[in-house]
Design a protein around this motif. Structure first.
Motif, mmCIF file in Angstrom:
data_model
loop_
_atom_site.group_PDB
_atom_site.id
_atom_site.type_symbol
_atom_site.label_atom_id
_atom_site.label_comp_id
_atom_site.label_asym_id
_atom_site.label_seq_id
_atom_site.Cartn_x
_atom_site.Cartn_y
_atom_site.Cartn_z
ATOM 1 N N LYS A 191 -12.215 -39.733 3.073
ATOM 2 C CA LYS A 191 -12.072 -41.186 2.991
ATOM 3 C C LYS A 191 -12.948 -41.735 1.860
ATOM 4 O O LYS A 191 -13.947 -41.138 1.471
ATOM 5 N N GLY A 192 -12.558 -42.914 1.357
ATOM 6 C CA GLY A 192 -13.323 -43.586 0.317
ATOM 7 C C GLY A 192 -13.557 -45.040 0.675
ATOM 8 O O GLY A 192 -13.213 -45.499 1.773
ATOM 9 N N VAL A 193 -14.112 -45.772 -0.247
ATOM 10 C CA VAL A 193 -14.457 -47.173 0.001
ATOM 11 C C VAL A 193 -13.223 -47.990 0.339
ATOM 12 O O VAL A 193 -13.251 -48.840 1.243
ATOM 13 N N GLU A 194 -12.127 -47.750 -0.363
ATOM 14 C CA GLU A 194 -10.915 -48.529 -0.127
ATOM 15 C C GLU A 194 -10.442 -48.371 1.314
ATOM 16 O O GLU A 194 -10.031 -49.340 1.966
ATOM 17 N N THR A 195 -10.493 -47.147 1.832
ATOM 18 C CA THR A 195 -10.077 -46.896 3.210
ATOM 19 C C THR A 195 -10.956 -47.651 4.184
ATOM 20 O O THR A 195 -10.480 -48.230 5.163
ATOM 21 N N ARG A 284 -19.418 -40.120 -2.798
ATOM 22 C CA ARG A 284 -18.063 -40.684 -2.853
ATOM 23 C C ARG A 284 -18.058 -42.162 -2.458
ATOM 24 O O ARG A 284 -17.238 -42.949 -2.924
ATOM 25 N N PHE A 285 -18.981 -42.547 -1.597
ATOM 26 C CA PHE A 285 -19.096 -43.948 -1.194
ATOM 27 C C PHE A 285 -20.052 -44.740 -2.090
ATOM 28 O O PHE A 285 -20.410 -45.875 -1.779
#
Length: 354
Positions: A191-195, A284-285
């Motif tokens: 997962k990333g920030v957008e998720t 990643r975040f």
């Protein structure tokens, strides 16, 4: 709405979850209430606080001090508060820490409710009964253990957070995954920030699992003499770089956790792959800034930390996800370790720059 109960020493803290901001009015009805909030929060929720006495203070960590506590005592006297009054801390971690300290010391204790409005406060600062203020450069040096009677957690409050604030709080969520509930790490895998911003159900599940993790730890050790110390994973080093490099709390704790995991690898306690995967997730975040801390400066700041026992630091290491270890470490050995980190490009590697 769901409820989680934290019970310690004959006191119970009722944590209401999945509430909406509008439900707060019902929670406050029939109570003699004084709300403490800050100048960033109050304009956003002025309508929710109509006809309720509100004390608004400036925002920021610099407000968490004895002078501001004295100001709040004086405001409570002006509003004729007594031990039956409910003091409501409405805001982030600074507000909950400060309000909790004031409520537990004014007239030797008054009713307390927290309404956390940041992810960090929802999963950490508002849960567990640690309240305190800073003493100059000494963080949280003066404080109390005192559970709030009620904590009102409404994830909708997060919609007004700047993206960087939401991401900063995620560091504490990942911390719970590393020290207590590895399912959290599985939920965030890939997962990333957008998720995080688009999947409300995911965020709610992360919050509830984080709260349950903290409740389970605190119920076994309210006063921080044993197991509760695992909640400091990444924080001793993190607090130092937070101050010296002006990082967000999330960035500082993230780097602190990576440093602690590297020490764990060095001590042959943790598999290097776990360190790599965890730091990659944090990066990643956007939680790993490129810094190169001066070891001697960091050691000097860490020496002012309250987690010192007999000249050694209480330090949390990791044997694997969900398997933290409490150790006393020697400052001299740790200083040599920090020099090695700086010389071997560790800080660049965890940022993915090498």
């Amino acid at each position: 709405m769901d409820e989680i109960r934290l019970s310690v020493s004959g006191a119970t803290s009722v944590i209401t979850f999945k509430a909406s901001p509008e439900d707060l009015t019902g929670k406050l009805q029939g109570k003699n209430v004084i709300v403490v909030t800050d100048e960033n929060i109050f304009p956003l929720y002025r309508d929710l606080l109509q006809n309720i006495p509100v004390v608004v203070i400036p925002a920021g960590e610099q407000e968490k001090n004895l002078d501001r506590a004295k100001y709040l005592y004086q405001e409570l006297l002006k509003h004729q508060a007594d031990r039956s009054t409910w003091l409501v801390g409405f805001g982030g971690g600074v507000i909950t820490d400060l309000t909790g300290f004031v409520s537990s010391t004014f007239m030797r204790g008054m009713n307390l409710m927290f309404v956390p409005t940041t992810l960090l406060a929802m999963v950490d600062a508002a849960i567990g009964g640690k309240n305190g203020v800073n003493l100059g450069e000494y963080k949280n040096m003066i404080g109390t253990f005192r559970q709030p009677e009620q904590v009102f957690v409404a994830p909708d409050f997060l919609q007004t957070l700047p993206p960087e604030e939401l991401v900063s709080g995620l560091a504490e969520v990942i911390k719970y995954g590393l020290i207590h509930d590895p399912v959290i790490l599985d939920m965030l895998n890939g997962k990333g920030v957008e998720t995080l911003f688009s999947e409300n159900a995911l965020l709610e599940k992360l919050i509830i699992r984080s709260i349950r993790s903290k409740v389970e730890v605190v119920e076994q050790d309210e006063s921080d003499h044993g197991l509760r110390r695992i909640l400091n994973f990444g924080h001793t080093f993190g607090h130092a770089v937070e101050r010296t490099h002006h990082l967000s709390h999330g960035e500082a704790v993230s780097i602190g956790m990576c440093v602690a995991m590297e020490w764990s690898v060095l001590k042959r306690m943790l598999e290097p792959e776990i360190l790599k995967l965890a730091c990659k997730m944090l990066d990643r975040f956007g939680l790993i800034p490129v810094i190169s801390p001066d070891p001697d400066t960091i050691i000097g700041v860490m020496g002012k930390d309250k987690k010192i026992r007999d000249g050694k630091w209480v330090y949390i290491l990791l044997e694997g996800p969900g398997d933290p270890v409490i150790r006393n470490i020697d400052p001299g050995e740790y200083l040599a370790f920090l020099h090695e980190l700086r010389n071997n490009g560790f800080y660049e590697r965890i940022h993915g720059k090498s």
